[in-house]
Design a protein around this motif. Structure first.
Motif, PDB file in Angstrom:
ATOM      1  N   GLY A 427       0.773  -1.236   0.000  1.00 55.27           N
ATOM      2  CA  GLY A 427       0.000   0.000   0.000  1.00 55.27           C
ATOM      3  C   GLY A 427       0.804   1.285   0.000  1.00 55.27           C
ATOM      4  O   GLY A 427       0.226   2.367   0.035  1.00 55.27           O
ATOM      5  N   VAL A 428       2.136   1.187  -0.047  1.00 52.84           N
ATOM      6  CA  VAL A 428       2.970   2.399  -0.050  1.00 52.84           C
ATOM      7  C   VAL A 428       2.924   3.030  -1.444  1.00 52.84           C
ATOM      8  O   VAL A 428       3.176   2.367  -2.446  1.00 52.84           O
ATOM      9  N   ARG A 429       2.597   4.322  -1.512  1.00 54.00           N
ATOM     10  CA  ARG A 429       2.509   5.026  -2.797  1.00 54.00           C
ATOM     11  C   ARG A 429       3.618   6.063  -2.976  1.00 54.00           C
ATOM     12  O   ARG A 429       3.894   6.466  -4.102  1.00 54.00           O
ATOM     13  N   ASP A 430       4.206   6.524  -1.879  1.00 52.11           N
ATOM     14  CA  ASP A 430       5.245   7.561  -1.964  1.00 52.11           C
ATOM     15  C   ASP A 430       6.528   7.019  -1.330  1.00 52.11           C
ATOM     16  O   ASP A 430       6.790   7.232  -0.145  1.00 52.11           O
ATOM     17  N   GLU A 431       7.303   6.323  -2.123  1.00 50.22           N
ATOM     18  CA  GLU A 431       8.520   5.679  -1.616  1.00 50.22           C
ATOM     19  C   GLU A 431       9.584   6.716  -1.225  1.00 50.22           C
ATOM     20  O   GLU A 431      10.344   6.505  -0.278  1.00 50.22           O
ATOM     21  N   GLU A 432       9.624   7.823  -1.931  1.00 53.06           N
ATOM     22  CA  GLU A 432      10.634   8.850  -1.642  1.00 53.06           C
ATOM     23  C   GLU A 432      10.412   9.455  -0.255  1.00 53.06           C
ATOM     24  O   GLU A 432      11.356   9.588   0.531  1.00 53.06           O
ATOM     25  N   MET A 433       9.176   9.812   0.038  1.00 53.12           N
ATOM     26  CA  MET A 433       8.886  10.364   1.357  1.00 53.12           C
ATOM     27  C   MET A 433       9.099   9.314   2.441  1.00 53.12           C
ATOM     28  O   MET A 433       9.625   9.596   3.515  1.00 53.12           O
TER      29      MET A 433
END
Length: 447
Positions: A427-433
């Motif tokens: 469910g992770v959509r923003d790997e950078e953050m």
């Protein structure tokens, strides 16, 4: 149609809102329940001896009817709160009384009065259906839910929805809660899922994060400001871990009370410096069941002043209740505030009122949070200012053990439960953050 088809759509990168809307709903789903015919199963036992593993069931239940202003959500993950423990041990009251009273309020509410109670007051998941009148959310939206259920037909709730006479805690005072594969919520419980978190991480803050925000930060609670000395009981626990983060993020000085060196280390890892290990220092605020010990209050206050450079406490973040409340009132500075949201050690509080009235102190009752407060608390999670305190994750089948762990205080922070999610980390959509905050996200797991 089965819940597996729903899961396949959620895990697909190509599914659109129209695809979710076109998915047929299954006839039934798996849910964690307690049973009405078992409410006396622990009669005669001490609270500590009541075992949630015996009362919590995993049942197949029918999908509830969807009403106006409501949404059905596919639950990827949920978590265990103290209200789920109270429900499972039928204390201080059986929750079936709540469901019966709710069922009498209107024709649609009769759905909630069942011989089983689907529990749970947190979720992270995906909207499947919305009822008439819902415009802000659509099928396919990734959401978390806060647990305030209101009707708002009375004027009383329109300054602060927590004051609505028909205010209820979803999954505790209503049915169809979040410890299940599908949940029924009001659409004004929904908030955007933080994109940098997994399903189980996103499900963990909900109830406790919003509760701590109102109790400590909001003008409806203590209205914490920069420089305040804030005494936080159970500072590494489900509630206290968020209070500690809010104090640090808001420029206050948390004085963290914990019960072990391991829990002290967790507080230090959050950035707290003033820590009292009440077990190591041997505070006993009660001589016996009926008699408190003011000498221990004074010893406790002296220890606090050693940590604050001689200053007393501006705000006490109270939730243990009976065991600690007398000490909390005593150590608060003149004009200070004791704000309380629970009574996990007993709800018949005793304190010396001379220290309250003659020193102009205030006691503020605080219960969960209104939609705006819950939204602001979730926004801070989404911005990476406040982080989940998830320490351990259980399967839906093992929810009884998860509730047992919380009941016996064998946990740190929050205990999560996977519902539809087949494994952790999805469910992770923003790997950078996420990469920027990964140490803080995993802080309680690494403890």
């Amino acid at each position: 149609m089965t819940v597996k088809d729903i899961l396949d759509a959620i895990q697909s990168k190509d599914a659109t809102s129209a695809d979710f809307a076109a998915l047929p709903l299954p006839e039934s789903y798996r849910a964690i329940t307690v049973h009405k015919d078992e409410t006396e199963m622990f009669a005669g036992l001490e609270t500590r001896d009541k075992d949630p593993r015996k009362s919590i069931h995993l049942d197949d239940v029918p999908v509830p009817e969807l009403g106006p202003g409501e949404a059905l959500v596919a639950v990827m993950a949920s978590s265990v709160n103290y209200n789920s423990v109270w429900t499972s041990i039928f204390e201080p009251l059986s929750t079936f009384g709540f469901l019966e009273r709710y069922g009498r309020t209107n024709e649609l509410a009769k759905r909630h009065d069942l011989p089983y109670h689907i529990i749970g007051s947190d979720l992270a998941g995906v909207v499947l259906r919305t009822g008439p009148g819902v415009n802000a959310w659509k099928p396919g939206d990734e959401v978390v839910a806060h647990c305030l259920s209101v009707e708002l037909e009375s004027s009383d709730g329109h300054n602060d929805t927590m004051l609505d006479p028909e205010q209820r805690i979803w999954g505790f005072e209503t049915n169809f809660g979040g410890l299940a594969e599908i949940a029924l919520v009001k659409s004004n419980q929904l908030m955007p899922k933080p994109g940098h978190l997994s399903w189980e991480e996103a499900a963990a803050p909900g109830l406790v994060n919003s509760t701590a925000y109102r109790q400590l930060v909001s003008r409806n609670g203590a209205g914490m400001k920069q420089g305040d000395n804030v005494l936080i009981w159970g500072a590494s626990g489900g509630l206290g871990s968020y209070a500690t983060q809010f104090a640090l993020a808001g420029g206050a000085n948390p004085i963290c009370v914990v019960s072990s060196e391991q829990k002290a280390d967790i507080c230090r890892s959050m950035g707290a410096e003033s820590i009292i290990d009440r077990s190591a220092e041997g505070y006993k605020f009660w001589k016996d069941e009926q008699t408190q010990d003011p000498k221990e209050w004074k010893r406790f206050g002296k220890r606090i002043r050693e940590l604050t450079g001689g200053e007393d406490i501006d705000i006490v973040f109270e939730h243990p209740g009976r065991e600690t409340f007398g000490a909390s009132v005593y150590v608060t500075r003149k004009g200070g505030t004791i704000t309380t949201c629970a009574s996990t050690s007993g709800y018949m509080h005793e304190y010396d009122n001379r220290y309250l009235w003659m020193s102009l102190k205030r006691i503020i009752g605080s219960h969960f949070a209104n939609y705006r407060e819950a939204w602001e608390a979730n926004r801070l999670i989404a911005k990476g200012k406040i982080h989940p305190t998830l320490s351990k994750v259980y399967s839906l089948e093992d929810t009884g053990q998860a509730a047992y762990d919380v009941h016996r205080n064998l946990h740190q922070g929050k205990v999560g439960v996977l519902c539809l999610a087949p494994e952790e980390g999805l469910g992770v959509r923003d790997e950078e953050m996420r990469a920027r905050h990964i140490d803080a996200i995993n802080r309680f797991r690494n403890s």
